[in-house]
Design a protein around this motif. Structure first.
Motif, mmCIF file in Angstrom:
data_model
loop_
_atom_site.group_PDB
_atom_site.id
_atom_site.type_symbol
_atom_site.label_atom_id
_atom_site.label_comp_id
_atom_site.label_asym_id
_atom_site.label_seq_id
_atom_site.Cartn_x
_atom_site.Cartn_y
_atom_site.Cartn_z
ATOM 1 N N UNK A 1 0.878 -1.213 -0.028
ATOM 2 C CA UNK A 1 -0.035 -0.111 0.067
ATOM 3 C C UNK A 1 0.759 1.236 -0.022
ATOM 4 N N UNK A 2 0.539 2.237 -0.828
ATOM 5 C CA UNK A 2 1.342 3.615 -0.906
ATOM 6 C C UNK A 2 0.666 4.478 0.125
ATOM 7 N N UNK A 3 1.336 4.755 1.048
ATOM 8 C CA UNK A 3 1.067 5.466 2.229
ATOM 9 C C UNK A 3 0.778 7.034 1.858
ATOM 10 N N UNK A 4 1.724 7.367 0.801
ATOM 11 C CA UNK A 4 1.719 8.660 0.380
ATOM 12 C C UNK A 4 0.177 9.014 -0.323
ATOM 13 N N UNK A 87 -10.729 -4.872 4.495
ATOM 14 C CA UNK A 87 -9.534 -5.317 4.539
ATOM 15 C C UNK A 87 -8.944 -4.739 3.179
ATOM 16 N N UNK A 88 -7.616 -4.461 3.346
ATOM 17 C CA UNK A 88 -6.792 -3.776 2.122
ATOM 18 C C UNK A 88 -6.203 -5.060 1.331
ATOM 19 N N UNK A 89 -6.355 -5.172 0.021
ATOM 20 C CA UNK A 89 -5.393 -6.136 -0.547
ATOM 21 C C UNK A 89 -4.018 -5.289 -0.574
ATOM 22 N N UNK A 92 -2.993 -3.200 -3.233
ATOM 23 C CA UNK A 92 -3.830 -2.004 -3.468
ATOM 24 C C UNK A 92 -3.049 -0.703 -3.242
ATOM 25 N N UNK A 93 -3.411 0.360 -4.040
ATOM 26 C CA UNK A 93 -2.312 1.703 -3.996
ATOM 27 C C UNK A 93 -2.934 2.397 -2.805
ATOM 28 N N UNK A 99 -11.184 5.485 -0.836
ATOM 29 C CA UNK A 99 -12.066 5.598 -2.136
ATOM 30 C C UNK A 99 -13.312 5.831 -1.794
ATOM 31 N N UNK A 100 -13.882 5.308 -1.004
ATOM 32 C CA UNK A 100 -15.246 5.287 -0.532
ATOM 33 C C UNK A 100 -15.480 6.579 -0.031
#
Length: 420
Positions: A1-4, A87-89, A92-93, A99-100
């Protein structure tokens, strides 16, 4: 996951949410002093109601996912209540719920925009019923038509609604709407026109009869809207990258040019540039650049702003010529501005616009999408509003409108002056 990118998206969502309180100030300053609470409450009511509906089922309708063409009205049953998105795949970015959250704020502001057309004369309870039904039957499906799309590795559509994937398959290009010219502004503007017709004119409606009671509120609201709009447009890239930067600078350039154009029209037409005109011009430019912010150069964004500012400044007078009472010019600014920005891309979109490609296909696609959303929203909004008016009543009594609906509907006053 891109925290930025995750941080970017969550911050952008917060900025867009701020737009609705900003809209409350913008609209609140434009109405009579004895209607300011009622006007602002319609925006805050939209935050509460649409926020809940989005979590329960709105997202599941707007983003049902698919492989290929998404049906015009569908639902992802597993996404009801958002429990399947916790849950985050690993690849996933950003978390799905980021996004929701971002898209929830779009739904809220779109519904709130409509309220400006029925200022000074609408029941709060009736407005809340309309807001919930309209969001369910109109906004959530239209968001799916426009925003629910995925791209293949080569940049072509892998799936999407009929305005994206469907147009791509049939015409070779899909509709360009980066942040909501169709789904937000044309959608809300068409519904506003429908409600203005259903509720009828305010008591004493004529040019010059209703003037803004608090221009500083209008300027404050416009400033908050502009600030939040950077999240609206740049955030729609869903990543902190070059495209977001282009969207950001265009969100500065277009409304700045529109502000100036509106003031020039006012000076020529009325002899004086006004603060309300400056605020309205900026909003008109923001509306117009919304669909186009990532698809035009900054120079063309300035041209778009000039066109939108001048045309919308003239369009707000159509209600007096055609006899409909759009109280706060939702039609003249959001419907007209949304149409200008959406159709402008048919000419000036990088790569596919008429001046670049010599092909009018993009213009045709933009026109089909704009007209379809306009008609769909207008017809359903009129039907929903008419049913409410004929059953529980949507409009307050004339005597209550004259007395002031803040005290009648909410039991409050916007300004309580104490004498010593």
């Amino acid at each position: 996951m891109d925290q930025g990118n995750t941080a970017f998206l969550l911050i952008m969502a917060a900025l867009v949410l701020l737009m609705t309180p900003g809209l409350a100030f913008f609209y609140g300053g434009l109405v009579k002093a004895k209607s300011v609470i009622s006007m602002m409450m319609m925006s805050f009511g939209a935050i509460g109601l649409i926020g809940v509906l989005w979590v329960l089922y709105g997202y599941a309708i707007a983003f049902p996912g698919a492989d290929g063409l998404v049906p015009p009205w569908s639902i992802d049953w597993s996404a009801l209540g958002l429990s399947s998105l916790l849950e985050t795949p690993e690849d996933a970015a950003y978390p799905p719920l980021a996004f929701v959250a971002f898209q929830a704020t779009f739904a809220i502001i779109t519904v709130a925009l409509i309220s400006g057309a029925i200022a000074d004369r609408a029941k709060f309870g009736a407005w809340m019923i309309f807001a919930g039904v309209w969001a369910t039957l109109v906004y959530f499906p239209v968001a799916s038509w426009v925003f629910n799309f995925g791209l293949a590795d080569d940049g072509s559509f892998a799936y999407g609604g009929w305005t994206t994937y469907g147009m791509q398959e049939f015409f070779g290009v899909g509709v360009l709407d980066f942040a909501g010219g169709t789904a937000v502004h044309i959608n809300a503007g068409a519904a506003a026109l429908a409600l203005a017709l259903v509720l009828g004119k305010r008591v004493g409606f004529q040019k010059g009869a209703h003037v803004p009671h608090n221009p500083p509120f209008v300027l404050l609201g416009a400033g908050l809207l502009w600030f939040g709009w950077f999240g609206f447009n740049a955030g729609s890239e869903l990543a902190a990258d070059g495209t977001a930067a282009v969207a950001w600078i265009n969100t500065l350039a277009a409304p700045a040019a529109a502000l100036l154009a509106w003031l020039v029209v006012e000076k020529i037409r009325d002899g004086k540039p006004t603060s309300v005109g400056a605020a309205s011009g900026a909003v008109a430019g923001l509306v117009a650049i919304t669909p186009a912010c990532a698809f035009v150069t900054p120079s063309w964004a300035i041209v778009l702003g000039i066109i939108a500012g001048a045309v919308c400044a003239l369009a707000i007078d159509l209600k007096f010529k055609w006899g409909f009472d759009d109280s706060l010019d939702v039609v003249g600014i959001h419907l007209v501005g949304g149409l200008i920005g959406t159709l402008y891309l048919g000419f000036f979109a990088n790569g596919t616009g008429l001046i670049y490609s010599g092909d009018a296909t993009q213009l045709l696609v933009q026109a089909i999408a704009a007209l379809s959303v306009l008609v769909y929203s207008f017809v359903l909004a009129y039907a929903i509003g008419w049913i409410i008016q004929k059953t529980i009543g949507f409009r307050v009594k004339n005597e209550d409108e004259i007395a002031g609906i803040d005290t009648i509907v909410h039991g409050e006053e916007g300004y309580k002056l104490e004498t010593v």
